[in-house]
Design a protein around this motif. Structure first.
Motif, mmCIF file in Angstrom:
data_model
loop_
_atom_site.group_PDB
_atom_site.id
_atom_site.type_symbol
_atom_site.label_atom_id
_atom_site.label_comp_id
_atom_site.label_asym_id
_atom_site.label_seq_id
_atom_site.Cartn_x
_atom_site.Cartn_y
_atom_site.Cartn_z
ATOM 1 N N VAL A 165 39.590 42.868 51.676
ATOM 2 C CA VAL A 165 39.565 41.443 51.338
ATOM 3 C C VAL A 165 40.026 41.255 49.899
ATOM 4 O O VAL A 165 39.546 41.937 48.990
ATOM 5 C CB VAL A 165 38.143 40.857 51.489
ATOM 6 C CG1 VAL A 165 38.147 39.362 51.235
ATOM 7 C CG2 VAL A 165 37.573 41.175 52.867
ATOM 8 N N ILE A 214 36.101 44.709 48.868
ATOM 9 C CA ILE A 214 36.632 43.467 48.296
ATOM 10 C C ILE A 214 37.322 43.787 46.975
ATOM 11 O O ILE A 214 36.819 44.582 46.173
ATOM 12 C CB ILE A 214 35.512 42.440 48.061
ATOM 13 C CG1 ILE A 214 35.043 41.837 49.390
ATOM 14 C CG2 ILE A 214 35.972 41.320 47.143
ATOM 15 C CD1 ILE A 214 33.980 40.755 49.238
ATOM 16 N N ASN A 241 45.882 43.758 51.297
ATOM 17 C CA ASN A 241 44.617 43.296 51.860
ATOM 18 C C ASN A 241 44.790 42.792 53.284
ATOM 19 O O ASN A 241 45.797 42.164 53.617
ATOM 20 C CB ASN A 241 44.026 42.170 51.006
ATOM 21 C CG ASN A 241 43.789 42.581 49.559
ATOM 22 O OD1 ASN A 241 43.790 41.752 48.667
ATOM 23 N ND2 ASN A 241 43.607 43.867 49.305
ATOM 24 N N LEU A 245 40.319 35.767 50.778
ATOM 25 C CA LEU A 245 39.211 34.831 50.621
ATOM 26 C C LEU A 245 39.540 33.911 49.448
ATOM 27 O O LEU A 245 39.525 34.339 48.287
ATOM 28 C CB LEU A 245 37.901 35.575 50.374
ATOM 29 C CG LEU A 245 36.677 34.700 50.096
ATOM 30 C CD1 LEU A 245 36.397 33.764 51.272
ATOM 31 C CD2 LEU A 245 35.451 35.561 49.793
ATOM 32 N N ILE A 324 33.667 37.041 57.182
ATOM 33 C CA ILE A 324 34.643 38.056 56.764
ATOM 34 C C ILE A 324 34.708 39.187 57.777
ATOM 35 O O ILE A 324 35.795 39.611 58.182
ATOM 36 C CB ILE A 324 34.264 38.600 55.369
ATOM 37 C CG1 ILE A 324 34.458 37.522 54.303
ATOM 38 C CG2 ILE A 324 35.093 39.831 55.032
ATOM 39 C CD1 ILE A 324 33.958 37.932 52.920
ATOM 40 N N LEU A 328 37.946 40.298 59.946
ATOM 41 C CA LEU A 328 38.542 41.630 59.823
ATOM 42 C C LEU A 328 38.628 42.345 61.167
ATOM 43 O O LEU A 328 39.492 43.220 61.353
ATOM 44 C CB LEU A 328 37.709 42.496 58.853
ATOM 45 C CG LEU A 328 37.756 42.091 57.382
ATOM 46 C CD1 LEU A 328 36.777 42.934 56.577
ATOM 47 C CD2 LEU A 328 39.173 42.261 56.829
#
Length: 330
Positions: A165, A214, A241, A245, A324, A328
């Motif tokens: 992310v 992240i 990534n 976000l 998230i 994913l």
């Protein structure tokens, strides 16, 4: 770059070793006056090798090593003795490192796995000794091959962080604060623009011992893709990534417009970034009451999932993790 610890771009001169020459020797001892050719082959020159190391996250250790030179191969000797190979020079690099030709920009190789080894510049081949050239018509060859020269070239090593992310937002959107709350990372946090001068990685623990990574990227400003602010230098770190976000403060005068500007900067830098999955997080929402939050929600872009969060109070942080993880794995 302002930081002395995070280096994501270095240019080095990589020179592999020359191959050793073959030997033009004839066997002689007290019992043999005129023996045949017995010259051995030269050894291969040393390679310059890139090796992935998951414990590294910066190219800092290579910043001042401008010339990387491998050992030359040794010459062959009598009695079919082979010359020793030149010692390889192995450069440990973080995962996500790309090697480019400094002149053409062409990608030579890419390191993505721990322990992965790729020869950046191969060493020269050793020459053959005169024993290889003996024939029925030439029983005393007096020549041997010289070793092949090594390769010398300027190479750019460029790091693109490997994370699941990428956090995208303007300065002071709360990206570093979120990272410090959901992971063990300790980024610098302060109430002024460009507090974050280098990318930060954090591993986020999820349910049933699952986790995801992240990357907190320094804040983008309008015009970052044209070289303004710090954004241009770091935009490449979100190319790898899996999802993005977007983080926008509830203090923003126009959340939809900020989101549009961020999208435009990404598209200008690399249009493929818009193909990634996206989630919008409205930060600092502990300052909103239900009525204000409801009014603000009605103005959000309708083409993506959005959540109101507060890293200080923990509001909707578990929900954000769920969103998230689902994105994913969808």
């Amino acid at each position: 770059m302002a930081s002395s610890n995070f280096i994501d771009y270095v240019k080095i001169c990589a020179r592999s070793g020359h191959g050793g020459g073959g030997s033009a020797h004839f066997h002689r001892d007290k019992m043999t006056a005129k023996g045949g050719p017995d010259g051995g082959d030269g050894g291969r020159g040393g390679h310059i090798i890139l090796r992935g190391n998951s414990q590294l996250w910066t190219l800092l250790h290579l910043q001042y090593r401008k010339h990387v030179i491998a050992e030359n191969g040794h010459n062959g000797g009598p009695n079919h003795s082979f010359g020793a190979q030149g010692k390889d020079d192995v450069l440990e690099v973080p995962l996500g490192t790309i090697a480019r030709d400094s002149e053409t920009g062409e990608i030579k190789c890419e390191i993505t796995e721990d322990g992965q080894e790729i020869i950046l510049t191969p060493g020269g081949r050793g020459g053959l000794g005169n024993a290889h050239f003996k024939s029925s018509t030439n029983q005393t060859p007096r020549y041997a091959q010289p070793g092949e020269p090594g390769i010398e070239e300027w190479v750019v090593l460029e790091l693109k962080l490997l994370a699941d992310v990428g956090l995208v937002g303007f300065p002071n959107a709360g990206k570093s604060t979120l990272l410090s709350v959901v992971s063990a990372a300790k980024p610098k946090i302060a109430n002024y623009a460009f507090t974050t001068l280098e990318p930060n990685l954090g591993v986020v623990a999820y349910r049933d011992y699952k986790s995801f990574v992240i990357a907190d990227i320094p804040g983008i400003i309008e015009g970052a893709s044209e070289g303004k602010g710090l954004g241009l230098r770091f935009l490449r770190h979100i190319e790898r990534n899996s999802m993005l976000l977007f983080m926008i403060s509830c203090e923003s005068a126009d959340i939809a417009e900020e989101y549009r500007v961020l999208l435009n900067e990404l598209q200008t830098f690399n249009p493929e970034l818009l193909d990634k999955k996206r989630i919008l997080a409205i930060t600092k929402s502990d300052m909103l009451d239900e009525e204000l939050e409801s009014e603000m929600r009605a103005t959000l872009p309708g083409d993506l999932s959005a959540v109101f969060i507060s890293s200080i109070t923990g509001k909707n942080i578990p929900q954000l993790k769920d969103m998230i993880w689902n994105a994913l794995n969808s």
